[in-house]
Design an enzyme around this catalytic site. Structure first.
Site, PDB file in Angstrom:
ATOM      1  N   SER A   1       0.826  -1.704   0.455  1.00 47.85           N
ATOM      2  CA  SER A   1      -0.379  -0.018  -0.122  1.00 47.85           C
ATOM      3  C   SER A   1       1.156   1.217   0.135  1.00 47.85           C
ATOM      4  CB  SER A   1      -0.854  -0.506   1.599  1.00 47.85           C
ATOM      5  OG  SER A   1      -0.543  -0.168   2.441  1.00 47.85           O
ATOM      6  N   ARG A   2       2.080   0.904   0.419  1.00 52.13           N
ATOM      7  CA  ARG A   2       2.997   2.392   0.911  1.00 52.13           C
ATOM      8  C   ARG A   2       4.207   1.883   0.612  1.00 52.13           C
ATOM      9  NH1 ARG A   2       1.744   4.016   6.800  1.00 52.13           N
ATOM     10  NH2 ARG A   2      -0.760   3.738   5.592  1.00 52.13           N
TER      11      ARG A   2
ATOM     12  N   ASN B   1       8.085  -7.914   1.557  1.00 52.15           N
ATOM     13  CA  ASN B   1       8.378  -6.760   1.482  1.00 52.15           C
ATOM     14  C   ASN B   1       7.700  -6.347   3.284  1.00 52.15           C
ATOM     15  OD1 ASN B   1       8.908  -3.736   1.309  1.00 52.15           O
ATOM     16  ND2 ASN B   1       6.229  -3.461   1.502  1.00 52.15           N
TER      17      ASN B   1
ATOM     18  N   SER C   1      17.501  -5.978   5.224  1.00 46.24           N
ATOM     19  CA  SER C   1      17.472  -4.785   5.699  1.00 46.24           C
ATOM     20  C   SER C   1      19.684  -5.093   6.180  1.00 46.24           C
ATOM     21  CB  SER C   1      17.439  -4.670   7.018  1.00 46.24           C
ATOM     22  OG  SER C   1      18.006  -2.859   7.544  1.00 46.24           O
TER      23      SER C   1
ATOM     24  N   GLN D   1      17.710  -0.789  17.816  1.00 46.05           N
ATOM     25  CA  GLN D   1      17.475  -2.396  16.911  1.00 46.05           C
ATOM     26  C   GLN D   1      17.712  -3.288  17.050  1.00 46.05           C
ATOM     27  OE1 GLN D   1      17.682  -0.601  12.349  1.00 46.05           O
ATOM     28  NE2 GLN D   1      18.612   1.143  13.413  1.00 46.05           N
TER      29      GLN D   1
ATOM     30  N   TYR E   1      15.109  -5.592  16.248  1.00 50.20           N
ATOM     31  CA  TYR E   1      15.084  -5.418  14.335  1.00 50.20           C
ATOM     32  C   TYR E   1      15.938  -6.039  13.576  1.00 50.20           C
ATOM     33  CZ  TYR E   1      14.145  -2.837   9.654  1.00 50.20           C
ATOM     34  OH  TYR E   1      14.583  -2.632   8.224  1.00 50.20           O
TER      35      TYR E   1
ATOM     36  N   LYS F   1      15.575  -9.511  10.158  1.00 55.03           N
ATOM     37  CA  LYS F   1      16.668  -9.059   9.666  1.00 55.03           C
ATOM     38  C   LYS F   1      18.149  -9.604   8.770  1.00 55.03           C
ATOM     39  CE  LYS F   1      13.718  -5.998   7.730  1.00 55.03           C
ATOM     40  NZ  LYS F   1      12.888  -6.361   6.599  1.00 55.03           N
TER      41      LYS F   1
ATOM     42  N   THR G   1      19.273   3.502   4.988  1.00 56.34           N
ATOM     43  CA  THR G   1      18.090   4.187   5.338  1.00 56.34           C
ATOM     44  C   THR G   1      17.375   4.501   3.729  1.00 56.34           C
ATOM     45  OG1 THR G   1      19.479   4.613   7.048  1.00 56.34           O
ATOM     46  CG2 THR G   1      17.962   6.661   6.327  1.00 56.34           C
TER      47      THR G   1
ATOM     48  N   ASN H   1      10.283   5.051   9.370  1.00 57.69           N
ATOM     49  CA  ASN H   1      11.682   6.136  10.266  1.00 57.69           C
ATOM     50  C   ASN H   1      11.518   7.011  10.044  1.00 57.69           C
ATOM     51  OD1 ASN H   1      11.958   5.893   7.359  1.00 57.69           O
ATOM     52  ND2 ASN H   1      14.437   5.114   7.181  1.00 57.69           N
TER      53      ASN H   1
END
Length: 259
Positions: free
Chosen positions: A15-16, A95, A149, A159, A162, A166, A194, A200
């Protein structure tokens, strides 16, 4: 020359951000059908419906499928809907990802669990479901692409939840490449640096932090979703037909900028 003519592409988190940019780039490269997954809340539904309308205006068929990727049933639903609509799936772009920035010492267990469930579990679920379908399409096979990432290669104070997900996603694609090559299925990872997206945007409101991240790059700017879409489409295309188990860093040079 079109890079993905007649390919059916499934994109999670479409969607984005990076997912949306990938959908538009696949449309430009003549993909024949798009399976656009989104979370399912009112905001992402508006966004994905506008994306669907845009790609259809450009001549690409599209369906939308809602659901929390952390739920196993969502991936089954996405693949089933795609096969019903288009008969096959040629490309998966996994994604979806979240990064609720949090200090390690007082990180709530719920933050760790949710980040792992969405980023890692969700990636495993959709990659497995798509691969099961692609294996049925042998010798045609397919292309699996996961958005990882550089945080999976480096450390970040906020992170600690996170980055490990990844790193695991990158390794998952390497193992999938080994397991699935006999079916003609390629598995690769894209590791953005980034990129200015919703994940973010709050963090980058800190001007000092933003300037630091820009200066880390060698190209003097943050990435855009479109910067990631190009390498993704390349990996999906026949130009990358001998690439599997690869990890492509797309970060404007941040990773190599030691000094």
């Amino acid at each position: 020359m079109s890079l993905t003519p007649n390919k059916v592409v499934c994109i999670t988190g479409a969607s984005r951000g990076i997912g949306r940019a990938c959908a538009l780039e696949f449309t430009k490269q003549c993909a024949s059908g798009l399976i656009l997954h989104y979370l399912g809340d009112a905001e992402t539904e508006r966004e994905v419906q506008s994306l669907k309308a845009e790609v259809q205006r450009l001549g690409t068929s599209a369906i939308v499928v809602p659901g929390d990727i952390a739920d196993f049933e969502t991936s089954e639903k996405i693949v089933a809907a795609g096969v019903e609509a288009f008969g096959r799936i040629d490309v998966l772009v996994s994604n979806v990802g979240i990064c609720p920035f949090s200090d390690f010492l007082d990180m709530p267990l719920e933050t760790w669990d949710r980040t792992r469930q969405v980023n890692l579990d969700g990636t495993f679920y959709i990659v497995q479901a798509a691969a099961q379908q692609m294996a049925k399409q042998t010798p045609q096979g397919g292309s699996l692409i996961a958005i990882s990432s550089i945080s999976g290669l480096l450390g970040g104070a906020q992170q600690c939840h996170y980055g490990p997900t990844k790193a695991a996603i990158t390794n998952l694609m390497q193992n999938c490449a080994v397991a699935l090559g006999k079916y003609g299925i390629r598995a690769n990872a894209v590791l953005p640096g980034t990129v200015a997206t919703d994940i973010n945007k709050e963090d980058l409101k800190n001007e000092a932090k933003r300037e630091y991240m820009v200066n880390r790059t060698l190209l003097g700017r943050l990435g855009t979703p479109e910067d990631i879409a190009g390498p993704v489409v390349f990996l999906a295309s026949d130009l990358a037909r001998y690439m599997t188990g690869s990890s492509i860093i797309v970060d404007g040079g941040s990773f190599v900028n030691f000094q």
